[in-house]
Design an enzyme around this catalytic site. Structure first.
Site, PDB file in Angstrom:
ATOM      1  N   PRO A 152      34.613  39.401  41.375  1.00 48.97           N
ATOM      2  CA  PRO A 152      34.346  40.785  40.983  1.00 48.97           C
ATOM      3  C   PRO A 152      35.035  41.197  39.688  1.00 48.97           C
ATOM      4  O   PRO A 152      36.164  40.787  39.414  1.00 48.97           O
ATOM      5  CB  PRO A 152      34.870  41.612  42.160  1.00 48.97           C
ATOM      6  CG  PRO A 152      35.779  40.707  42.912  1.00 48.97           C
ATOM      7  CD  PRO A 152      35.255  39.315  42.701  1.00 48.97           C
ATOM      8  N   ASN A 153      34.305  41.991  38.931  1.00 46.07           N
ATOM      9  CA  ASN A 153      34.761  42.606  37.679  1.00 46.07           C
ATOM     10  C   ASN A 153      34.840  41.638  36.497  1.00 46.07           C
ATOM     11  O   ASN A 153      35.055  42.072  35.364  1.00 46.07           O
ATOM     12  CB  ASN A 153      36.124  43.322  37.862  1.00 46.07           C
ATOM     13  CG  ASN A 153      36.047  44.388  38.927  1.00 46.07           C
ATOM     14  OD1 ASN A 153      35.214  45.298  38.830  1.00 46.07           O
ATOM     15  ND2 ASN A 153      36.852  44.291  39.961  1.00 46.07           N
TER      16      ASN A 153
ATOM     17  N   ARG B   4      36.984  44.834  29.689  1.00 47.87           N
ATOM     18  CA  ARG B   4      37.911  45.214  30.745  1.00 47.87           C
ATOM     19  C   ARG B   4      39.347  44.850  30.357  1.00 47.87           C
ATOM     20  O   ARG B   4      39.663  43.672  30.204  1.00 47.87           O
ATOM     21  CB  ARG B   4      37.497  44.444  31.998  1.00 47.87           C
ATOM     22  CG  ARG B   4      38.426  44.528  33.147  1.00 47.87           C
ATOM     23  CD  ARG B   4      38.092  43.452  34.172  1.00 47.87           C
ATOM     24  NE  ARG B   4      38.969  43.619  35.315  1.00 47.87           N
ATOM     25  CZ  ARG B   4      39.293  42.660  36.162  1.00 47.87           C
ATOM     26  NH1 ARG B   4      38.778  41.462  36.011  1.00 47.87           N
ATOM     27  NH2 ARG B   4      40.098  42.896  37.154  1.00 47.87           N
TER      28      ARG B   4
ATOM     29  N   TYR C 275      43.182  40.596  29.682  1.00 47.80           N
ATOM     30  CA  TYR C 275      42.202  39.527  29.911  1.00 47.80           C
ATOM     31  C   TYR C 275      41.591  38.959  28.627  1.00 47.80           C
ATOM     32  O   TYR C 275      40.846  37.993  28.695  1.00 47.80           O
ATOM     33  CB  TYR C 275      41.098  40.027  30.846  1.00 47.80           C
ATOM     34  CG  TYR C 275      41.636  40.425  32.211  1.00 47.80           C
ATOM     35  CD1 TYR C 275      42.225  39.481  33.049  1.00 47.80           C
ATOM     36  CD2 TYR C 275      41.575  41.748  32.655  1.00 47.80           C
ATOM     37  CE1 TYR C 275      42.738  39.831  34.284  1.00 47.80           C
ATOM     38  CE2 TYR C 275      42.082  42.114  33.894  1.00 47.80           C
ATOM     39  CZ  TYR C 275      42.662  41.156  34.702  1.00 47.80           C
ATOM     40  OH  TYR C 275      43.172  41.505  35.933  1.00 47.80           O
TER      41      TYR C 275
ATOM     42  N   ASN D 220      37.356  31.526  39.931  1.00 45.71           N
ATOM     43  CA  ASN D 220      38.221  32.669  39.649  1.00 45.71           C
ATOM     44  C   ASN D 220      37.773  33.761  40.611  1.00 45.71           C
ATOM     45  O   ASN D 220      36.803  34.463  40.337  1.00 45.71           O
ATOM     46  CB  ASN D 220      38.090  33.132  38.196  1.00 45.71           C
ATOM     47  CG  ASN D 220      39.070  34.278  37.904  1.00 45.71           C
ATOM     48  OD1 ASN D 220      39.582  34.916  38.833  1.00 45.71           O
ATOM     49  ND2 ASN D 220      39.320  34.542  36.637  1.00 45.71           N
TER      50      ASN D 220
ATOM     51  N   ALA E 175      40.080  39.739  42.276  1.00 47.80           N
ATOM     52  CA  ALA E 175      40.947  40.376  43.285  1.00 47.80           C
ATOM     53  C   ALA E 175      40.770  39.763  44.669  1.00 47.80           C
ATOM     54  O   ALA E 175      41.673  39.872  45.510  1.00 47.80           O
ATOM     55  CB  ALA E 175      40.674  41.875  43.321  1.00 47.80           C
TER      56      ALA E 175
ATOM     57  N   GLU F 284      41.593  26.765  41.325  1.00 51.41           N
ATOM     58  CA  GLU F 284      41.631  28.231  41.221  1.00 51.41           C
ATOM     59  C   GLU F 284      42.055  28.582  39.801  1.00 51.41           C
ATOM     60  O   GLU F 284      43.028  28.022  39.282  1.00 51.41           O
ATOM     61  CB  GLU F 284      42.608  28.823  42.241  1.00 51.41           C
ATOM     62  CG  GLU F 284      42.650  30.359  42.170  1.00 51.41           C
ATOM     63  CD  GLU F 284      43.325  30.983  43.378  1.00 51.41           C
ATOM     64  OE1 GLU F 284      43.053  30.538  44.523  1.00 51.41           O
ATOM     65  OE2 GLU F 284      44.112  31.926  43.176  1.00 51.41           O
TER      66      GLU F 284
ATOM     67  N   HIS G  59      42.751  31.628  36.825  1.00 49.31           N
ATOM     68  CA  HIS G  59      42.986  33.026  36.456  1.00 49.31           C
ATOM     69  C   HIS G  59      43.237  33.105  34.955  1.00 49.31           C
ATOM     70  O   HIS G  59      43.969  32.277  34.402  1.00 49.31           O
ATOM     71  CB  HIS G  59      44.205  33.595  37.185  1.00 49.31           C
ATOM     72  CG  HIS G  59      44.041  33.606  38.668  1.00 49.31           C
ATOM     73  ND1 HIS G  59      43.277  34.547  39.315  1.00 49.31           N
ATOM     74  CD2 HIS G  59      44.528  32.786  39.622  1.00 49.31           C
ATOM     75  CE1 HIS G  59      43.304  34.309  40.618  1.00 49.31           C
ATOM     76  NE2 HIS G  59      44.044  33.234  40.835  1.00 49.31           N
TER      77      HIS G  59
ATOM     78  N   ARG H  71      52.673  39.609  37.434  1.00 46.54           N
ATOM     79  CA  ARG H  71      52.111  40.961  37.386  1.00 46.54           C
ATOM     80  C   ARG H  71      52.536  41.784  38.605  1.00 46.54           C
ATOM     81  O   ARG H  71      53.590  41.533  39.165  1.00 46.54           O
ATOM     82  CB  ARG H  71      50.586  40.858  37.229  1.00 46.54           C
ATOM     83  CG  ARG H  71      50.190  40.140  35.928  1.00 46.54           C
ATOM     84  CD  ARG H  71      48.696  40.060  35.762  1.00 46.54           C
ATOM     85  NE  ARG H  71      48.111  41.391  35.676  1.00 46.54           N
ATOM     86  CZ  ARG H  71      46.800  41.630  35.822  1.00 46.54           C
ATOM     87  NH1 ARG H  71      45.969  40.620  36.025  1.00 46.54           N
ATOM     88  NH2 ARG H  71      46.341  42.875  35.745  1.00 46.54           N
TER      89      ARG H  71
HETATM   90  C1  DQA Z   1      42.305  37.626  37.719  1.00 49.20           C
HETATM   91  C2  DQA Z   1      43.615  38.167  38.303  1.00 49.20           C
HETATM   92  C3  DQA Z   1      43.338  39.044  39.503  1.00 49.20           C
HETATM   93  O1  DQA Z   1      44.569  39.586  39.999  1.00 49.20           O
HETATM   94  C4  DQA Z   1      42.438  40.194  39.116  1.00 49.20           C
HETATM   95  O2  DQA Z   1      42.138  40.984  40.264  1.00 49.20           O
HETATM   96  C5  DQA Z   1      41.216  39.771  38.402  1.00 49.20           C
HETATM   97  C6  DQA Z   1      41.337  38.734  37.387  1.00 49.20           C
HETATM   98  C7  DQA Z   1      42.549  36.811  36.431  1.00 49.20           C
HETATM   99  O3  DQA Z   1      41.657  36.091  36.031  1.00 49.20           O
HETATM  100  O4  DQA Z   1      43.619  36.929  35.820  1.00 49.20           O
HETATM  101  O5  DQA Z   1      40.145  40.327  38.583  1.00 49.20           O
HETATM  102  O6  DQA Z   1      41.717  36.750  38.673  1.00 49.20           O
END
Ligand code: DQA
Length: 146
Positions: free
Chosen positions: A10-11, A18, A23, A74, A77, A98, A100, A107
């Site tokens: 998501p997102n 964003r 990011y 990835n 959240a 995984e 990120h 964080r």
């Molecule tokens: C994320 C880190 C997560 O905590 C966050 O909710 C994201 C992006 C990252 O790529 O740094 O949506 O996965």
């Protein structure tokens, strides 16, 4: 040739717009392109799916079983609370990375724990856009030693 599935949670469709201070300014398409180029350079094929919905990601992991050699995920959240994605990853036998963009361990408190990380081979975090190529390299290193 192996198929590597890249999953974006998501997102992540809003990458570039964003919170760019966290990011980066690259779009998701830029990041996916980096991963595809890295996979092709190693003779592999990268498939990508982004979804804001937990079940879509679970379904994609199920479909990849027996078809893909590796998953780079990835979970956004969902990393921090999706037992459904953790369980789905546990059903996949290949290499799992995984990924990120940020380093969640550096964080907010709630980002410091990943419920999915226990079900992957390894984690790439904190390298921004470069992490996409690094994750593919990590998959290839794992496939080479399998
Ligand atoms: C994320 C880190 C997560 O905590 C966050 O909710 C994201 C992006 C990252 O790529 O740094 O949506 O996965």
């Amino acid at each position: 040739m192996a198929i590597i599935l890249l999953l974006s949670g998501p997102n992540l469709n809003l990458l570039g717009e964003r919170e760019p201070q966290i990011y980066g300014s690259a779009s998701l398409a830029d990041c996916v392109s980096d991963a595809s180029v890295a996979a092709e350079a190693r003779g592999h094929l990268l498939e990508h799916l982004q979804s804001n919905h937990e079940g879509d990601l679970v379904d994609a992991i199920h479909r990849s079983r027996g078809r893909c050699a590796a998953i780079i995920v990835n979970p956004g959240a969902f990393s921090h609370y999706s037992y459904a994605i953790a369980d789905a990853l546990a059903t996949f036998d290949g290499t799992k990375v995984e990924l990120h963009l940020s380093n969640p361990s550096a964080r907010e408190e709630w980002r410091r724990h990943s419920v999915t990380a226990a079900y992957v081979t390894g984690v790439v975090a904190g390298f921004g856009r470069a992490g996409y190529g690094l994750a593919v390299e990590a998959v290839c290193a794992s496939l080479d030693t399998a």
